[in-house]
Design an enzyme around this catalytic site. Structure first.
Site, PDB file in Angstrom:
ATOM      1  CG  HIS A   1     -10.145   7.588 -39.940  1.00 11.92           C
ATOM      2  ND1 HIS A   1      -9.091   6.651 -39.799  1.00 11.92           N
ATOM      3  CD2 HIS A   1      -9.465   8.883 -40.529  1.00 11.92           C
ATOM      4  CE1 HIS A   1      -8.011   7.232 -40.362  1.00 11.92           C
ATOM      5  NE2 HIS A   1      -8.156   8.444 -40.677  1.00 11.92           N
TER       6      HIS A   1
ATOM      7  CD  GLN B   1      -5.137   8.591 -48.930  1.00 13.76           C
ATOM      8  OE1 GLN B   1      -3.921   8.538 -48.942  1.00 13.76           O
ATOM      9  NE2 GLN B   1      -5.487   9.603 -49.006  1.00 13.76           N
TER      10      GLN B   1
ATOM     11  CB  THR C   1      -0.847   0.072   1.213  1.00 12.37           C
ATOM     12  OG1 THR C   1      -0.026   0.342   2.448  1.00 12.37           O
ATOM     13  CG2 THR C   1      -1.714  -1.157   1.297  1.00 12.37           C
TER      14      THR C   1
ATOM     15  CD  GLU D   1     -10.787   4.114 -37.970  1.00 13.01           C
ATOM     16  OE1 GLU D   1     -11.497   4.043 -38.923  1.00 13.01           O
ATOM     17  OE2 GLU D   1      -9.716   4.781 -38.161  1.00 13.01           O
TER      18      GLU D   1
ATOM     19  CB  THR E   1      -1.790   3.771  -2.831  1.00 14.66           C
ATOM     20  OG1 THR E   1      -1.752   3.182  -4.011  1.00 14.66           O
ATOM     21  CG2 THR E   1      -2.901   4.570  -2.681  1.00 14.66           C
TER      22      THR E   1
ATOM     23  CB  CYS F   1      -7.731   7.036 -43.934  1.00 13.75           C
ATOM     24  SG  CYS F   1      -7.476   8.587 -44.286  1.00 13.75           S
TER      25      CYS F   1
HETATM   26  N1  GLN Z   1      -1.448   9.681 -45.483  1.00 16.07           N
HETATM   27  C1  GLN Z   1      -2.595   9.786 -46.039  1.00 16.07           C
HETATM   28  C2  GLN Z   1      -3.223  11.426 -46.233  1.00 16.07           C
HETATM   29  O1  GLN Z   1      -2.789  11.994 -45.535  1.00 16.07           O
HETATM   30  C3  GLN Z   1      -3.795   8.954 -45.180  1.00 16.07           C
HETATM   31  C4  GLN Z   1      -3.975   9.679 -43.874  1.00 16.07           C
HETATM   32  C5  GLN Z   1      -4.727   8.520 -42.948  1.00 16.07           C
HETATM   33  O2  GLN Z   1      -4.765   7.504 -43.310  1.00 16.07           O
HETATM   34  N2  GLN Z   1      -5.181   8.943 -41.915  1.00 16.07           N
HETATM   35  O3  GLN Z   1      -3.877  11.471 -47.076  1.00 16.07           O
END
Ligand code: GLN
Length: 548
Positions: free
Chosen positions: A523, A396, A193, A525, A196, A392
């Site tokens: 994104h 691409q 303890t 997510e 803490t 993202c």
């Molecule tokens: N590098 C890429 C861009 O800037 C993708 C960015 C990312 O995946 N967040 O467009």
């Protein structure tokens, strides 16, 4: 909404060391107080001088969590949103950099009317002002404020001081919760303890008394140690909450409630629960997360894994959680494998190891490292009909891969990597270009929530079930408008576009050609939550489970 002078504040502070789950404790307190009928707002304070998290390396600081507004914040805010379902605003994230910047700008504008400007009280006052902005913006009853860092740090003293001054004005309205760690050193074999008690003592030297202690350790706290902590830290025994390591972070609110933490906090604040705390839906989700048997093998190919000798999956925490939420609703247990994309830069036999996966994700990223590896991985999953989700950078690179290997544009690339390519499939938009020329990296990205219109008859349209969506972005480059016609004629379906048709938001391949091949410029997510999994992740997981 609470009466103006009756707003309540709970400051969550960390003792002994970092990484013990202060963010999860904050999220869980938010969750249970919300369940007891109060409007809460959660604030994350990061004591560093960066004005936001945007320029920080994810291997050092974890994921950059983007808000609707575009603010690049800390990954803890991601947990706040996932636990409470609240959509955070700019005011919910505070860094020392923001505070100092504001105070210094105000001083330069003669805002202090010739007075000497000092850390105490001017920095402290600015912190309090920012905390109040957040509570007003959220129209909340209770603010839960997580102070980053650990007690004893030099950097976070001003924030604790802000809490102290708030408490001085209204003692009944402010609580301090100390999330602390009790180690069990291997050679000694018993829970200690002392660290803490030291943390609590240091806090006392700031003029602050902890009201609650959340005692983190690998096992449950025994009565003897509870007593010891109570006496030496001056905290009533009933306010010392045992928080042993558990299987899932989503168990934490349920465990807190077993100790009736919600009611105890409310009582200390002079409040009564508005309704009985009901976590049934949440518990169902936690139950499912532990009782799914069918395993899915999913690979994530990225570059932010290796910091020295250990893997840091924190850089992709929202992606991981999004996969889990969608898997659990469909009755699957995801088994994640991290692929270091650098290992695939040259096509070797290794690529065949991808066969074992039910699905592959290429998440967001920046720069050149491992890019050819990612493209090789995408080529393999496209040709071998393994479900693919690109986020993202992943979207691409999937577009580049298709342009190179299907449409024969051998040097297709993104100008992020090769500005001399004759086929700049992914290019920078003109306004961004101007900023980059001035080395203004802080403001060159498309950040935050943007709308997209979905095309009928596509995977995306079917998954979302609506024709227009809003999703969060964080990138500099876009699919080059000059290539869109060529790419579409060549078989890429841009199933999501900005309302003016300028920006490509989602690309996919026909399900006649591939069971699931889809990438998003945004994104998804960031908006996946335990009780409302993200539709695109769910479609992806469905495809991964197709054969099972
Ligand atoms: N590098 C890429 C861009 O800037 C993708 C960015 C990312 O995946 N967040 O467009």
């Amino acid at each position: 909404m609470a009466k103006k002078n009756n707003h309540k504040y709970i400051f969550v502070l960390g003792g002994v060391m970092s990484g013990i789950g202060k963010g999860i404790a904050t999220s869980s307190i938010g969750k249970i107080l919300q369940a007891s009928g109060f409007r809460v707002n959660l604030i994350k304070i990061d004591p560093y001088l960066n004005v936001d998290a945007g320029t920080m390396n994810p291997t050092e600081h974890g994921e950059v969590f983007v808000l609707d507004s575009g603010l690049e914040s800390d990954q803890d805010i991601g947990n706040y949103e996932r636990f409470t379902g609240i959509t955070s605003t700019d005011d919910d994230y505070i860094t020392s950099g923001m505070i100092y910047k504001h105070v210094i700008e105000k001083e330069r504008n003669l805002g202090y009317k010739g007075k000497c400007v000092e850390a105490v009280p001017d920095i402290v006052n600015e912190i309090v002002r920012r905390i109040k902005l957040s509570e007003q913006e959220n129209r909340s009853d209770i603010s839960i404020i997580e102070v980053g860092g650990t007690i004893g740090d030099y950097q976070n003293i001003m924030f604790i001081e802000a809490g102290r001054t708030l408490k001085l004005k209204n003692p009944r309205n402010v609580l301090f919760v100390l999330v602390s760690y009790l180690p069990i050193p291997a050679k000694i074999g018993e829970m200690k303890t002392r660290p803490t008690r030291m943390a609590s003592g240091t806090l006392n030297s700031y003029g602050v008394q902890a009201d609650f202690i959340i005692a983190r350790s690998s096992i449950k706290l025994d009565e003897k140690r509870k007593e010891k902590l109570a006496i030496s830290c001056n905290v009533p025994e009933k306010n010392i909450i045992s928080a042993p390591d558990i299987e899932s972070i989503y168990d934490v609110p349920v465990n807190f409630e077993m100790d009736r933490l919600g009611n105890k906090l409310l009582k200390s604040l002079g409040l009564k629960p508005k309704n009985k705390i009901d976590l049934t839906e949440w518990k169902d989700f936690v139950f499912k997360s532990k009782n799914t048997k069918k395993t899915l093998n999913i690979a994530i190919a990225g570059k932010y894994f290796d910091t020295g000798s250990f893997v840091l999956s924190d850089s992709y925490i929202s992606v991981i959680e999004a996969i889990k939420f969608s898997s659990y609703v469909l009755g699957f247990k995801p088994n994640l494998t991290w692929l270091n994309s650098k290992d695939f830069d040259r096509t070797t036999k290794k690529i065949d190891s991808l066969k074992q996966f039910d699905g592959v994700i290429v998440p967001g990223g920046f720069g050149e490292t491992g890019v050819e590896g990612k493209i090789n991985i995408i080529k393999y999953v496209r040709e071998n009909k393994i479900p693919f989700l690109g986020l993202c950078y992943g979207m691409q690179l999937a577009t580049i891969e298709y342009a190179r290997n299907v449409l024969g544009m051998k040097d297709a690339h993104t100008v992020e990597i090769n500005s001399d390519t004759t086929n700049p499939i992914i290019d920078i938009m003109p306004e961004q270009k101007k900023k980059l020329e001035k080395n203004d990296y802080g403001g060159t990205m498309r950040l935050g929530s943007y709308p997209a219109v979905l095309k009928d008859g596509t995977i995306a349209r079917k998954a979302y079930g609506v024709a227009e969506i809003n999703e969060r972005h964080r990138h500099r480059y876009e699919v080059n408008p000059e290539y869109i016609q060529k790419l579409e004629e060549g078989g890429i379906i841009f199933s999501g576009k900005s309302p003016d048709d300028e920006l490509m938001e989602i690309m996919e391949l026909s399900q006649k050609k591939h069971p699931f091949f889809l990438g998003t410029q945004f994104h998804p997510e960031f908006k996946a939550q335990p009780l409302s999994p993200h539709p695109l992740f769910t479609e992806f997981i469905k495809a991964c489970g197709g054969k099972k």
